[in-house]
Design a protein around this motif. Structure first.
Motif, PDB file in Angstrom:
ATOM      1  N   GLU A  63       0.830  -1.208   0.000  1.00 31.79           N
ATOM      2  CA  GLU A  63       0.000   0.000   0.000  1.00 31.79           C
ATOM      3  C   GLU A  63       0.867   1.261   0.000  1.00 31.79           C
ATOM      4  O   GLU A  63       0.582   2.223  -0.706  1.00 31.79           O
ATOM      5  N   ARG A  64       1.920   1.254   0.799  1.00 31.58           N
ATOM      6  CA  ARG A  64       2.832   2.386   0.825  1.00 31.58           C
ATOM      7  C   ARG A  64       3.524   2.541  -0.522  1.00 31.58           C
ATOM      8  O   ARG A  64       3.758   3.642  -1.017  1.00 31.58           O
ATOM      9  N   GLY A  65       3.821   1.383  -1.132  1.00 28.89           N
ATOM     10  CA  GLY A  65       4.491   1.394  -2.420  1.00 28.89           C
ATOM     11  C   GLY A  65       3.649   2.034  -3.511  1.00 28.89           C
ATOM     12  O   GLY A  65       4.176   2.685  -4.414  1.00 28.89           O
ATOM     13  N   LEU A  95      -8.167   0.194  -5.874  1.00 26.95           N
ATOM     14  CA  LEU A  95      -8.983   1.168  -5.133  1.00 26.95           C
ATOM     15  C   LEU A  95      -8.251   2.505  -5.016  1.00 26.95           C
ATOM     16  O   LEU A  95      -8.840   3.571  -5.226  1.00 26.95           O
ATOM     17  N   ARG A  96      -6.968   2.456  -4.698  1.00 25.23           N
ATOM     18  CA  ARG A  96      -6.185   3.684  -4.536  1.00 25.23           C
ATOM     19  C   ARG A  96      -5.988   4.406  -5.862  1.00 25.23           C
ATOM     20  O   ARG A  96      -5.990   5.636  -5.914  1.00 25.23           O
ATOM     21  N   ILE A  97      -5.832   3.642  -6.943  1.00 21.47           N
ATOM     22  CA  ILE A  97      -5.635   4.279  -8.251  1.00 21.47           C
ATOM     23  C   ILE A  97      -6.912   4.980  -8.710  1.00 21.47           C
ATOM     24  O   ILE A  97      -6.873   6.104  -9.223  1.00 21.47           O
ATOM     25  N   SER A 149       1.509   8.551  -9.531  1.00 19.31           N
ATOM     26  CA  SER A 149       0.809   9.820  -9.320  1.00 19.31           C
ATOM     27  C   SER A 149       0.009  10.140 -10.574  1.00 19.31           C
ATOM     28  O   SER A 149       0.399   9.760 -11.684  1.00 19.31           O
ATOM     29  N   ALA A 150      -1.138  10.797 -10.404  1.00 20.29           N
ATOM     30  CA  ALA A 150      -1.990  11.153 -11.538  1.00 20.29           C
ATOM     31  C   ALA A 150      -1.573  12.508 -12.088  1.00 20.29           C
ATOM     32  O   ALA A 150      -1.174  13.405 -11.345  1.00 20.29           O
ATOM     33  N   ILE A 151      -1.657  12.655 -13.404  1.00 23.50           N
ATOM     34  CA  ILE A 151      -1.331  13.931 -14.051  1.00 23.50           C
ATOM     35  C   ILE A 151      -2.638  14.689 -14.263  1.00 23.50           C
ATOM     36  O   ILE A 151      -3.417  14.390 -15.168  1.00 23.50           O
ATOM     37  N   ARG A 152      -2.871  15.663 -13.383  1.00 21.68           N
ATOM     38  CA  ARG A 152      -4.157  16.363 -13.348  1.00 21.68           C
ATOM     39  C   ARG A 152      -4.509  17.006 -14.687  1.00 21.68           C
ATOM     40  O   ARG A 152      -5.658  16.934 -15.155  1.00 21.68           O
ATOM     41  N   SER A 153      -3.561  17.638 -15.347  1.00 21.69           N
ATOM     42  CA  SER A 153      -3.849  18.358 -16.600  1.00 21.69           C
ATOM     43  C   SER A 153      -4.329  17.419 -17.703  1.00 21.69           C
ATOM     44  O   SER A 153      -4.971  17.863 -18.656  1.00 21.69           O
ATOM     45  N   LEU A 207      -7.283   9.069  -9.375  1.00 19.27           N
ATOM     46  CA  LEU A 207      -7.786   9.702 -10.591  1.00 19.27           C
ATOM     47  C   LEU A 207      -9.008  10.568 -10.306  1.00 19.27           C
ATOM     48  O   LEU A 207      -9.181  11.640 -10.898  1.00 19.27           O
ATOM     49  N   ARG A 208      -9.868  10.119  -9.382  1.00 14.57           N
ATOM     50  CA  ARG A 208     -11.032  10.946  -8.975  1.00 14.57           C
ATOM     51  C   ARG A 208     -10.540  12.260  -8.369  1.00 14.57           C
ATOM     52  O   ARG A 208     -11.050  13.341  -8.695  1.00 14.57           O
TER      53      ARG A 208
END
Length: 443
Positions: A316-318, A349-351, A324-328, A355-356
């Motif tokens: 989970e930490r990994g 779930l974390r991914i 990381s998501a690229i907001r733009s 993205l949300r």
């Protein structure tokens, strides 16, 4: 394994570095100059254990190396491979990939006969069986391989001879290459490319190849032999530039994405793959449906693989450290999120949440493998039904749990179509290739 090549330990080091994705917990190299046998091993990554100075001690034209991903046996130094055997009959080293399902039975039998074990790994059982068998070394190895049930690719190295062995079902891969008049044996062809070796052929199921002074000799230890390569090799484990059973991993993953897209019609703005093992499938999906493929998730190149981390909290930490998501790119977009598999569900779930939080308006999860419903006893860390979320939830429930807008898995037929029809798919359908010898009772 490296046979009859100058500075063999150096080549073993580079080969292990290219196979680091297969195991990150520990590593080791044994080397021989034809007279003396030296072994070095340690916990952690290849680069953490083998400096140029340490490699200088490993002289000779023969070497055997291994990177450890523990599915059987504790993560302790005694289990790090290669396992060395020093006896009056001669020294040899053993390295093994896979899992022996009748290991418990064999260990008890060996202990009753007086064998003393230092560690808890299957590989030490193999070493004891070889040592106790009668005849010359090839007869010992044939006798040992015939007693083993399960998945294994094994390399045995003496001071000047090397033996490559593959289980009768072909569950784990093993390839042979040629370089500078010598030979390389590796779990994946990408390791051959790294040391400029030319691919020769795969070791066949149930086959032993001997590399020695007389050249190459081949033997069979089993009459009944089948091709049942582990489906997860194609789906997750292998590097995209490797060829398994003559099939390129990148091309087959891309085909899986195309097959998924052919049966999908959800509206979306972009296709995003989860780095790294899902990118090929995402490209195939995007290409088939003519939806733009975008890099919506960025991977930290200095992070390891989270699935093969031994502890859940580390995994989970990994995920946080790795992606990381690229907001733009994702903000306001309807996204097709392509991933290779869902195991415990926590990473997915974390991914989806990531993205949300970055502003994605819709997230449609597409998994380019069937639901994982059964544990693996052949060398993949899927230890019990309890930790496989698809064994507890159907697709609709899992979709709601992930907070995704939709969820689809690749069918088993399409999985075989994308990769190869000769697959072990026990983790998807519960149909095991071998007897489990009571192992399932420990879950």
């Amino acid at each position: 394994g490296v046979h009859n090549v100058k500075d063999a330990a150096q080549l073993a080091y580079y080969g292990l570095h290219s196979l680091q994705h297969r195991g990150q917990e520990a590593c080791g190299i044994a080397a021989s100059d034809g007279m003396t046998f030296v072994s070095r091993k340690g916990m952690g990554l290849v680069t953490e254990n083998f400096s140029p100075k340490k490699l200088q001690d490993l002289n000779g034209m023969h070497a055997l190396g291994h990177t450890r991903y523990a599915t059987a046996g504790a993560n302790i130094i005694e289990n790090v491979q290669p396992i060395m055997v020093r006896s009056h009959q001669g020294y040899f080293a053993v390295a093994h990939n896979g899992q022996i399902v009748n290991a418990d039975k064999l260990r008890i039998e060996l202990e009753m006969q007086g064998s003393i074990f230092q560690g808890t790994a299957d590989t030490e059982i193999i070493a004891h069986l070889i040592q106790r068998a009668s005849g010359n070394l090839i007869e010992k190895i044939k006798s040992t391989a015939a007693q083993l049930d399960g998945a294994f690719s094994i390399v045995v190295m003496t001071k000047n001879t090397m033996y490559a062995v593959r289980d009768r079902y072909g569950i784990r891969p093993l390839s042979v290459g040629m370089v500078d008049g010598g030979y390389i044996v590796a779990s994946e062809t990408c390791a051959l490319e790294t040391v400029s070796a030319q691919f020769w052929r795969d070791v066949e199921p149930g086959e032993i190849i001997k590399f020695g002074k007389q050249g190459i000799e081949t033997y069979l230890f089993a009459e009944s032999r089948t091709h049942n390569l582990c489906a997860m090799e194609y789906i997750y484990f292998a590097r995209p530039d490797s060829d398994l059973e003559g099939v390129n991993v990148h091309a087959s993953r891309k085909r899986a994405g195309q097959l998924m897209a052919m049966k999908d019609n959800v509206e979306a703005d972009i296709v995003v793959g989860v780095p790294d093992s899902s990118l090929s499938a995402a490209m195939g999906y995007a290409e088939q449906r003519k939806i733009p493929y975008e890099m919506g998730l960025l991977k930290n190149k200095y992070s390891g693989r989270t699935f093969i981390q031994p502890l859940q909290e580390d995994r989970e930490r990994g995920v946080k450290m790795k992606l990381s998501a690229i907001r733009s790119i994702v903000e306001g977009k309807k996204i097709i999120l392509v991933d290779d598999s869902i195991v415990r569900g926590t990473t997915s779930l974390r991914i989806v949440k990531m993205l949300r939080d970055a502003g994605a308006s819709e997230i449609h999860v597409r998994i380019v493998s069937p639901p994982l419903i059964s544990p693996c006893f052949y060398g993949v860390d899927l230890r019990s039904k309890a930790e496989l979320i698809s064994s507890r939830m159907n697709v609709d429930k899992l979709c709601k749990w992930l907070k995704a807008d939709s969820l689809k898995f690749l069918s088993l037929d399409d999985t075989r179509e994308a990769f190869t029809k000769g697959l072990c798919t026990a983790c998807f359908d519960g149909k095991y290739i071998t007897s489990l010898h009571g192992m399932e009772q420990r879950l």
